[in-house]
Scaffold this motif. Structure first.
Motif, mmCIF file in Angstrom:
data_model
loop_
_atom_site.group_PDB
_atom_site.id
_atom_site.type_symbol
_atom_site.label_atom_id
_atom_site.label_comp_id
_atom_site.label_asym_id
_atom_site.label_seq_id
_atom_site.Cartn_x
_atom_site.Cartn_y
_atom_site.Cartn_z
ATOM 1 N N ASP A 339 0.829 -1.206 0.000
ATOM 2 C CA ASP A 339 0.000 0.000 0.000
ATOM 3 C C ASP A 339 0.869 1.264 0.000
ATOM 4 O OD1 ASP A 339 -1.626 2.282 1.238
ATOM 5 O OD2 ASP A 339 -3.155 0.748 0.944
ATOM 6 N N PRO A 340 0.670 2.152 -0.970
ATOM 7 C CA PRO A 340 1.541 3.336 -1.071
ATOM 8 C C PRO A 340 1.433 4.277 0.126
ATOM 9 C CG PRO A 340 -0.299 3.473 -2.625
ATOM 10 C CD PRO A 340 -0.293 2.086 -2.081
ATOM 11 N N ALA A 341 0.249 4.352 0.739
ATOM 12 C CA ALA A 341 0.116 5.233 1.907
ATOM 13 C C ALA A 341 0.919 4.698 3.087
ATOM 14 C CB ALA A 341 -1.360 5.371 2.286
ATOM 15 N N LEU A 342 0.893 3.372 3.288
ATOM 16 C CA LEU A 342 1.683 2.774 4.361
ATOM 17 C C LEU A 342 3.174 2.929 4.095
ATOM 18 C CD1 LEU A 342 -0.271 -0.564 4.980
ATOM 19 C CD2 LEU A 342 -0.278 1.484 6.419
ATOM 20 N N ARG A 343 3.568 2.666 2.855
ATOM 21 C CA ARG A 343 4.988 2.722 2.522
ATOM 22 C C ARG A 343 5.530 4.151 2.555
ATOM 23 N NH1 ARG A 343 7.789 -1.486 0.638
ATOM 24 N NH2 ARG A 343 6.697 -3.489 0.597
ATOM 25 N N ALA A 344 4.695 5.109 2.218
ATOM 26 C CA ALA A 344 5.157 6.496 2.151
ATOM 27 C C ALA A 344 5.612 7.016 3.510
ATOM 28 C CB ALA A 344 4.051 7.392 1.597
ATOM 29 N N ILE A 345 5.034 6.498 4.588
ATOM 30 C CA ILE A 345 5.418 6.983 5.920
ATOM 31 C C ILE A 345 6.133 5.907 6.740
ATOM 32 C CG2 ILE A 345 3.612 8.721 5.973
ATOM 33 C CD1 ILE A 345 2.003 6.899 7.837
ATOM 34 N N GLY A 346 6.561 4.821 6.086
ATOM 35 C CA GLY A 346 7.387 3.834 6.754
ATOM 36 C C GLY A 346 6.666 2.839 7.620
ATOM 37 N N LEU A 347 5.377 2.625 7.383
ATOM 38 C CA LEU A 347 4.647 1.636 8.176
ATOM 39 C C LEU A 347 4.833 0.218 7.644
ATOM 40 C CD1 LEU A 347 1.379 3.514 9.199
ATOM 41 C CD2 LEU A 347 3.395 2.994 10.584
ATOM 42 N N ILE A 348 5.466 0.069 6.493
ATOM 43 C CA ILE A 348 6.034 -1.202 6.058
ATOM 44 C C ILE A 348 7.540 -0.983 6.123
ATOM 45 C CG2 ILE A 348 6.179 -2.942 4.250
ATOM 46 C CD1 ILE A 348 3.374 -2.638 5.403
ATOM 47 N N SER A 349 8.191 -1.711 7.031
ATOM 48 C CA SER A 349 9.566 -1.367 7.380
ATOM 49 C C SER A 349 10.540 -2.481 7.000
ATOM 50 C CB SER A 349 9.666 -1.104 8.883
ATOM 51 O OG SER A 349 10.992 -0.797 9.274
ATOM 52 N N ASP A 350 11.721 -2.080 6.533
ATOM 53 C CA ASP A 350 12.794 -3.038 6.294
ATOM 54 C C ASP A 350 13.375 -3.516 7.619
ATOM 55 O OD1 ASP A 350 12.528 -2.790 3.568
ATOM 56 O OD2 ASP A 350 14.238 -1.438 3.323
ATOM 57 N N VAL A 351 13.774 -4.780 7.647
ATOM 58 C CA VAL A 351 14.452 -5.342 8.811
ATOM 59 C C VAL A 351 15.484 -6.341 8.293
ATOM 60 C CG1 VAL A 351 12.660 -7.105 9.109
ATOM 61 C CG2 VAL A 351 14.129 -6.518 11.031
ATOM 62 N N VAL A 352 16.667 -6.314 8.860
ATOM 63 C CA VAL A 352 17.750 -7.194 8.416
ATOM 64 C C VAL A 352 17.741 -8.457 9.264
ATOM 65 C CG1 VAL A 352 20.242 -7.432 8.105
ATOM 66 C CG2 VAL A 352 19.127 -5.231 7.658
ATOM 67 N N ASP A 353 17.663 -9.622 8.603
ATOM 68 C CA ASP A 353 17.614 -10.874 9.350
ATOM 69 C C ASP A 353 19.010 -11.285 9.815
ATOM 70 O OD1 ASP A 353 18.933 -12.168 7.226
ATOM 71 O OD2 ASP A 353 17.084 -12.935 6.349
ATOM 72 N N ALA A 354 19.071 -12.395 10.548
ATOM 73 C CA ALA A 354 20.336 -12.827 11.145
ATOM 74 C C ALA A 354 21.374 -13.186 10.097
ATOM 75 C CB ALA A 354 20.094 -14.017 12.066
ATOM 76 N N GLU A 355 20.932 -13.502 8.899
ATOM 77 C CA GLU A 355 21.852 -13.855 7.818
ATOM 78 C C GLU A 355 22.253 -12.658 6.969
ATOM 79 O OE1 GLU A 355 20.114 -17.043 9.655
ATOM 80 O OE2 GLU A 355 18.952 -15.614 8.475
ATOM 81 N N GLY A 356 21.741 -11.471 7.328
ATOM 82 C CA GLY A 356 22.100 -10.262 6.600
ATOM 83 C C GLY A 356 21.158 -9.905 5.468
ATOM 84 N N GLY A 357 20.100 -10.686 5.280
ATOM 85 C CA GLY A 357 19.138 -10.383 4.223
ATOM 86 C C GLY A 357 18.119 -9.352 4.670
#
Length: 409
Positions: A339-357
């Motif tokens: 959803d562009p509205a969620l993504r525009a304000i960071g409510l879908i967030s990147d997170v780095v897993d234990a393997e670096g992905g």
């Protein structure tokens, strides 16, 4: 970024999602959340391999949304609380903590020595927060449950969501639906208790049940039922809206659905008719006032359904651009993640897993200073045991001895 819980330590003894998701929110807000997992078994949710028919762990990675979602940002320590050596560690953790958070049943809390009196004997100034299924006291205090039973079924959502003509009851729309709503509620309660403590009002207990959260979610209908003296009448959505054709679900030509929620039909009807290419309906003597539109709602809804069915979802998105009336596309869960509205304000967030992905998680909806939360992955099982024990002042020799007894891992 602004982290209102910076410097707050939370000790969490909880499993599954309801209460752990509260710890995740507090971690998002900057708290140091230490998750105590059984030294051998871990959080029981780690044992789940499928949810909703899907694998819960990403192939080639330790990333598991079922764990990383409600546990992101925490540190994990493996302790067997039934062992005396582990109780020594627990006491030290409680002494350093601002909040003790649990969803263990009262009988288990008593057995393990983690009930409110036990914890307060170690740290009188601690906020004690407990999530329960039905109630913190009374005949059902020791009765276990999940959001599917306490929140969804018993608190009225399932019955309210099920049409009278249905052959089966409607289930929760997503996994951990009530759990995550409840976890957010617990986090808010803890924030209020911490605020009160800072104002000199003492350390409160915080008790929240899934049943109570569910009743709060359905409060409009429950309150109306209480006023009426009986259950509310149920209407089949397939029969159309009983009083307002601009509220309801309408199917487009490509079998996608649009949700119209224009609660002031007289105000929005003329523009809606213009947008759908039927301006003559605004002056039709059946619909040319709010009163007539509501009186002839069934006929108007039939016409609206025919009109919406004549174009695809994407065509309606273009046609409704800029329309004042309230409406939305009915999205599937993948579309929500995009959803562009969620993504525009960071409510879908990147997170780095234990393997670096790089993975992605839904962020909690509260933002401070309009800044997006910076999420960290959930801990691997007992990942931080050594680190936490050393912070508490245990020597390497003591650490080894504790582990030899099986009290920690």
């Amino acid at each position: 970024m602004f982290k209102p819980m910076q410097g707050v330590r939370v000790v969490e003894v909880a499993q599954f999602t309801f209460v752990p998701s509260a710890g995740a929110v507090l971690a998002d807000w900057g708290a140091d959340v230490i998750k105590i997992e059984h030294a051998e078994k871990g959080d029981a949710q780690r044992g789940l391999v499928k949810a909703l028919g899907q694998d819960v762990i990403s192939k080639g990675s330790s990333f598991a949304p079922i764990m990383d979602g409600p546990n992101r940002g925490k540190r994990s320590i493996g302790l067997s609380l039934e062992k005396p050596e582990a109780k020594r560690v627990l006491r030290e953790l409680i002494r350093t903590a601002d909040v003790f958070l649990t969803n263990f049943l009262p009988s288990a809390r008593t057995k393990l020595g983690i009930d409110v009196e036990d914890v307060r004997a170690i740290n009188p100034n601690i906020i004690y927060a407990a999530g329960t299924s039905f109630a913190h006291s009374g005949p059902e205090a020791d009765k276990g449950g999940y959001d599917g039973t306490a929140f969804w079924a018993r608190a009225g959502s399932s019955d309210s969501a099920t049409p009278p003509s249905a052959s089966h009851l409607v289930q929760q729309p997503t996994g951990a639906y009530g759990d995550n709503i409840g976890g957010m509620t617990i986090a808010g309660g803890i924030a209020g208790a911490l605020f009160a403590r800072e104002r000199g009002l003492g350390a409160a207990t915080v008790d929240i049940s899934l049943l109570g959260v569910g009743a709060w979610a359905t409060q409009l209908n429950v309150n109306l039922a209480l006023m009426a003296g009986g259950p509310l009448p149920k209407h089949d959505p397939a029969a159309g809206n009983v009083s307002n054709p601009l509220t309801g679900m309408y199917r487009a030509a490509d079998d996608r659905w649009l949700s119209l929620v224009m609660l002031q039909p007289g105000r929005y009807w003329p523009e809606f008719c213009e947008k759908v290419g039927r301006p003559e309906l605004a002056t039709d003597e059946r619909f040319d006032s709010a009163e007539k539109l509501m009186a002839n709602a069934a006929e108007a809804a039939r016409i609206v359904a025919e009109v919406i069915a004549s174009r695809t979802k994407d065509e309606w998105v273009a046609a409704f651009d800029g329309m004042e009336g309230q409406w939305a596309v009915v999205q599937n869960t993948y579309e929500v993640g995009q959803d562009p509205a969620l993504r525009a304000i960071g409510l879908i967030s990147d997170v780095v897993d234990a393997e670096g992905g790089t993975r992605q998680l839904v962020a909690n909806p509260v933002q401070f200073n309009r800044e997006a939360a910076q999420l960290k992955r959930g801990p691997l099982f007992a990942e931080h045991t050594d680190e936490i024990l050393r912070e508490l002042g245990f020597s390497d020799e003591e650490l080894i001895n504790i582990k030899i007894t099986g009290a920690a891992t």
